[in-house]
Structure formats: structure tokens, C-alpha cells
Design an enzyme around this catalytic site. Structure first.
Site, PDB file in Angstrom:
ATOM      1  N   PRO A  68       0.854  -1.201   0.000  1.00 31.59           N
ATOM      2  CA  PRO A  68       0.000   0.000   0.000  1.00 31.59           C
ATOM      3  C   PRO A  68       0.884   1.244   0.000  1.00 31.59           C
ATOM      4  CG  PRO A  68      -0.094  -1.109   2.127  1.00 31.59           C
ATOM      5  CD  PRO A  68       0.843  -1.920   1.286  1.00 31.59           C
ATOM      6  N   ASP A  71       5.689   2.458   2.476  1.00 36.43           N
ATOM      7  CA  ASP A  71       4.770   1.338   2.704  1.00 36.43           C
ATOM      8  C   ASP A  71       3.933   1.683   3.935  1.00 36.43           C
ATOM      9  OD1 ASP A  71       3.587  -1.047   3.463  1.00 36.43           O
ATOM     10  OD2 ASP A  71       5.324  -2.278   2.901  1.00 36.43           O
ATOM     11  N   HIS A  72       2.671   1.918   3.705  1.00 38.28           N
ATOM     12  CA  HIS A  72       1.826   2.401   4.795  1.00 38.28           C
ATOM     13  C   HIS A  72       1.577   1.331   5.862  1.00 38.28           C
ATOM     14  CE1 HIS A  72      -0.499   5.270   6.793  1.00 38.28           C
ATOM     15  NE2 HIS A  72      -1.308   5.672   5.834  1.00 38.28           N
ATOM     16  N   ARG A  73       1.928   0.095   5.576  1.00 36.11           N
ATOM     17  CA  ARG A  73       1.801  -0.946   6.607  1.00 36.11           C
ATOM     18  C   ARG A  73       2.844  -0.750   7.698  1.00 36.11           C
ATOM     19  NH1 ARG A  73       2.542  -6.080   2.875  1.00 36.11           N
ATOM     20  NH2 ARG A  73       4.255  -4.722   2.266  1.00 36.11           N
TER      21      ARG A  73
END
Ligand code: CAO
Length: 444
Positions: free
Chosen positions: A242, A416-418
Site C-alpha cells: 500500500p 509502505d503504509h503498513r
């Protein structure tokens, strides 16, 4: 005038009872001669029973899972009497007429190749290279669009065994027919696609197939090895990570002056110091302070690296490659410039070794030497962030209430939004821009 005829299971060879595995028509369907009506499956073969004549299906007398033998009623068909009379051999597909023309498929259930499924006598089990005629479908689990996937019985059986939905398989055979290899390719791709907790996966449409030559002249050019590799990697990274991209501008007015200054001496040693060299150097303190950016996801763990191997994207005639500059924290800007120059040359000559592209922690992609104001770089997995650099531009900036011309460097940080939250990304890029604005900070 029309009349009703009962279509029966013809001579199916040595089998007494075989299972009905597909019912391909429903009441109201208009069928042509040879339209498959049902598919039977013995332990040796899968066979389509085709319509012996054209007509409209009135009543279907078999169900999925029924066991049928020669002479069992399949359905009643309303046929045109006059047409039926002109075709005495096929007017009634009864057991009698079937006996005149035995329709036995000796097709092996698991043909090794499409050709090995060639039956020895007049087939109802179609050889795999004979397309199955598309017909309306009774079983909604098989198709919702109403179109039967274009595949031979053996391929359909193969797909069923693997649980592959043929509607989602892209056929590469003649006229788009689905081949056994297409099913294998589809299943492989499905297995390598990660599933979410719900197991939904990506329910993507097949890639559009366009006959480009219909619209004009074309040339087909094979992709280079590098492009094929990056195609697969970029697609995976794009769909699995993401991405969010955070933009900023660094005021590099003084840094650019300094760069030009040191380049006069560096040039004597054959070294060119570009903005990218400072960027790599300034990344080390930022990655130290915001350690998540120097990490990689490993299941539910974040691996935090204590080393600083930085990748930089190089544009080569064969496509994009990312050599890795090792231990940037232990190197000065001039050494970074020298090594970057050597790696770029080897990248463009296709002479990078495997070790040159391994072990990266974070990547920089600079299009600054080419142009553009911003872009959204794709993260180089298993890294968690990438910095895009665009072209310097002189801009009017307010400083202490006064409008002054400043050299601004556009930055695009995809993360990476995780692993990284927006606030953390904004802090990282603000800190990093500040470093470029005053490289003394990088020494702290
Ligand atoms: N703004 C303005 N000018 C810039 C600049 C910037 N941000 N960055 C570099 N320049 C200038 C350099 O100073 C140099 O100027 P001179 O020719 O006057 O000395 C010129 O642009 C060319 O620089 P360079 O490309 O030789 O050097 P670099 O260190 O900036 O970049 C490399 C090296 C290998 C990264 C680069 O050549 C390259 O291949 N970039 C493309 C990367 C890429 O394709 N990324 C996209 C990935 S996503 O698809």
C-alpha cells in the site's frame, strides 16, 4: 410443423453407467446440430453428447451427478418436422440411431498432450484441438455470463479438478480457446498471489486481447531480460504494497553552490559530484533517526537493519537496474561519487554482478538530470520506502517576510503504509529536506 423428439444417450462403448458432469443447456435454449448438450465422465474419458439435430430444448431430463447409460433420456427437443425428414440419419438421436453411428470416446482421461486425446472411433469425446461449441449453460456455477468458456472437455475436466474457474482463464489457443497450459498458467499465478485474511485475492479481469493490426501497422518487439524481470517485480510491488507518496521541496541553494565548488577539484580526479551523492550521504542520518525507513517486513516482524546499503536507480538502454552502494555511512561524498560513477557505467554496460544489486536497504530514484517536477516511485521490495528526486528549479520563496529566489529540489517519498504512518513520513522528509538545506546537520 414441429414435433417433439427425445434425445437419448448414444452408444458410449463399454460403459454401463457414467456420470453427468455438466448440463450445458436449459429449457428454451436453441441448439444447432453438434451443440454439446451434456458432458459425461467415465473413469477413462470425458465426453460431450452433441445435439444430433437443431431445435429448441423443451425439457431437460438429466441432472448433474446422475448416472446414465446408453438409451437414457437426456432431453426433449422441439424440431422442425420438415427439416427432420430431410435428415433421416439425425432426425432422432435415439439409441437406435446412435447404434448406427457408434459415438464412443476412447479418450484417455488424462491426455499427456492435446493430440493424444484423439479418439479411435467417431468421437463424442472431442479431440482437445476441436473447439467445443459455445452453448447456453444450465449450471449457473459454471458461467454467469451465459457463454461457455471455449475449451475442450478434457481441459474443462482438468480445470474442474484444480478448481480453476475457466471464465477467468485467458485462452491462448486458436480463436481464444483455453488450452491445458492456460489452465496451468492460471493456477500457478493464483497460487503465487497472496491472499488476504478473507482469501479474496485480486479478482482481476483477463488482460485485454486486442487485434492491433485491425487498426493499423504494428511492430512486435520482445522485452529485454531486464524489462521482463522489472515488469514482474514492479507489478508485484505495486499490488502488494500500500503505497503513499509524500512530496516536499528542499532548499539546496547553498548545497548546489558547494557542489559546483568541489566539483572543480573533483573533476581533476575524474569524479563528478552530483546532487545524488549528497542525497545518499544525507540519507544516513535520516535513516538512523527514523529507523523504520531502513527496515523490511518479514511476516509480522519488522527487520531493522544496522547497515546502510543504498540503492540508486539507473536508466540503461535495456531498462531500469538498481545497483547498491554499500556502507554509505562509512564513505565520504567523493568516494560515494566515485563508486556511483563506476556502478552506473557497469550498469549501462550490462556488467553488474549479482552482488552489486543485492542487500539494499533503501532506494533513490533520481530523474533530476532529465526533468519533471514530481513523480511517485514504486517501492523496491522488501524495502519499505523509496525517494524520488526531480529537477532543481529556482523559485520565489519567502524568507523572513522577504521574497527571495531559491534553488528548490523536489522530493517524492513513497512509503509502505503498513510500516510507516503519514506523520512519520512527513517527519522524515522534513528532517531530510532540512539536512539538504544545511548539510552541517548531516554531521550531527
Ligand atoms: N536537478 C537538476 N539537475 C540535476 C539533478 C537535479 N535534481 N540531478 C542531476 N542533475 C544534473 C547533474 O548535475 C548533471 O549535470 P551536468 O551534466 O551539467 O554535470 C546532469 O543532471 C546529469 O546527471 P547524471 O544523470 O549524470 O547524474 P546523477 O548522479 O544525477 O544520476 C544516475 C546518476 C545513474 C542515477 C542517472 O544517470 C540515472 O540513470 N537516472 C535515471 C534513474 C531512473 O530512471 N529513475 C526512474 C526509476 S522509476 O522508473
Amino acid at each position: 410443423m414441429s414435433k417433439l423428439v427425445e434425445i437419448k444417450v448414444p452408444d458410449i462403448g463399454d460403459f454401463d453407467e457414467v456420470a453427468v458432469i455438466e448440463v450445458l443447456v436449459k429449457p428454451g435454449d436453441t441448439v444447432a446440430v453438434e451443440t454439446p448438450l451434456i458432458t459425461l465422465e467415465s473413469d477413462k474419458a470425458t465426453m460431450d453428447v452433441p445435439a444430433p439435430q437443431a431445435g429448441v430444448v423443451k425439457e431437460v431430463k438429466v441432472h448433474l451427478g446422475d448416472k446414465v447409460g446408453e438409451g437414457a433420456a437426456i432431453l426433449t427437443l422441439e424440431v422442425d418436422e420438415a427439416a427432420a425428414e430431410t435428415k433421416p440419419d439425425t432426425a432422432v438421436a435415439s439409441a437406435d440411431s446412435a447404434k448406427k453411428t457408434p459415438l464412443v470416446g476412447d479418450t484417455p482421461a488424462e491426455p499427456k498432450t492435446e493430440k493424444t486425446s484423439e479418439p479411435q472411433r467417431a468421437p463424442i469425446a472431442q479431440p482437445a484441438d476441436t473447439p467445443t461449441v459455445a452453448a447456453p449453460q444450465a449450471d449457473p456455477s459454471e458461467t454467469q455470463s451465459g457463454a461457455l468458456p471455449h475449451a475442450s472437455p478434457s481441459v474443462r475436466k482438468f480445470a474442474r479438478e484444480l478448481g480453476a474457474d475457466l471464465r477467468r482463464v485467458h485462452g491462448r489457443g486458436p480463436k481464444g480457446r483455453i488450452l491445458r497450459e492456460d489452465v496451468q498458467r492460471f493456477v500457478k499465478a493464483e497460487l503465487s498471489t497472496p491472499r488476504g485474511a478473507g482469501g479474496a485475492g485480486l479478482d482481476l479481469l483477463p488482460w485485454p486481447k486486442v487485434e492491433f493490426t485491425k487498426f493499423g501497422a504494428v511492430e512486435s518487439r520482445p522485452l529485454s531480460r531486464i524489462r521482463k524481470l522489472s515488469k514482474a517485480n514492479l507489478a508485484r510491488n505495486w499490488v502488494m504494497i500500500p503505497h503513499v507518496t509524500q512530496f516536499d521541496e528542499a532548499d539546496v541553494t547553498e548545497l548546489e553552490e558547494f557542489r559546483k565548488e568541489i566539483n572543480q577539484d573533483a573533476a581533476k580526479d575524474g569524479i563528478k559530484v552530483t546532487m545524488l551523492c549528497f542525497i545518499l550521504k544525507a540519507l544516513v542520518p535520516a535513516l538512523t533517526r527514523f529507523a523504520e525507513f531502513n527496515g523490511s517486513l518479514d511476516g509480522d516482524n519488522l527487520i531493522l537493519k544496522k547497515y546502510f546499503h543504498l540503492g540508486f536507480a539507473v536508466d540503461t538502454p535495456d531498462g531500469l537496474v538498481v545497483p547498491v552502494l554499500r556502507d554509505v555511512d562509512k564513505k565520504g561524498v567523493l568516494q560515494i561519487a566515485r563508486e556511483m560513477g563506476e556502478l552506473s557505467v557497469r550498469a549501462r554496460e550490462g556488467k553488474l554482478k549479482a552482488a552489486d544489486i543485492q542487500g539494499g536497504c533503501f532506494t533513490v530514484s533520481s530523474l533530476g538530470g532529465i526533468g519533471g517536477t514530481a513523480f511517485t516511485p514504486i517501492i523496491n521490495a522488501p524495502e519499505v520506502a523509496i525517494l524520488g528526486v526531480s529537477k532543481l528549479a529556482q523559485k520565489p520563496v519567502y524568507r523572513d517576510g522577504v521574497l527571495v529566489p531559491r534553488l528548490m529540489l523536489p522530493l517524492s517519498l513513497s512509503y509502505d503504509h503498513r510500516v510507516i504512518d503519514g506523520a512519520m513520513a512527513a517527519r522524515f522528509i522534513t528532517y531530510f529536506s532540512g539536512e539538504l538545506g544545511d548539510m552541517r546537520r548531516a554531521l550531527l
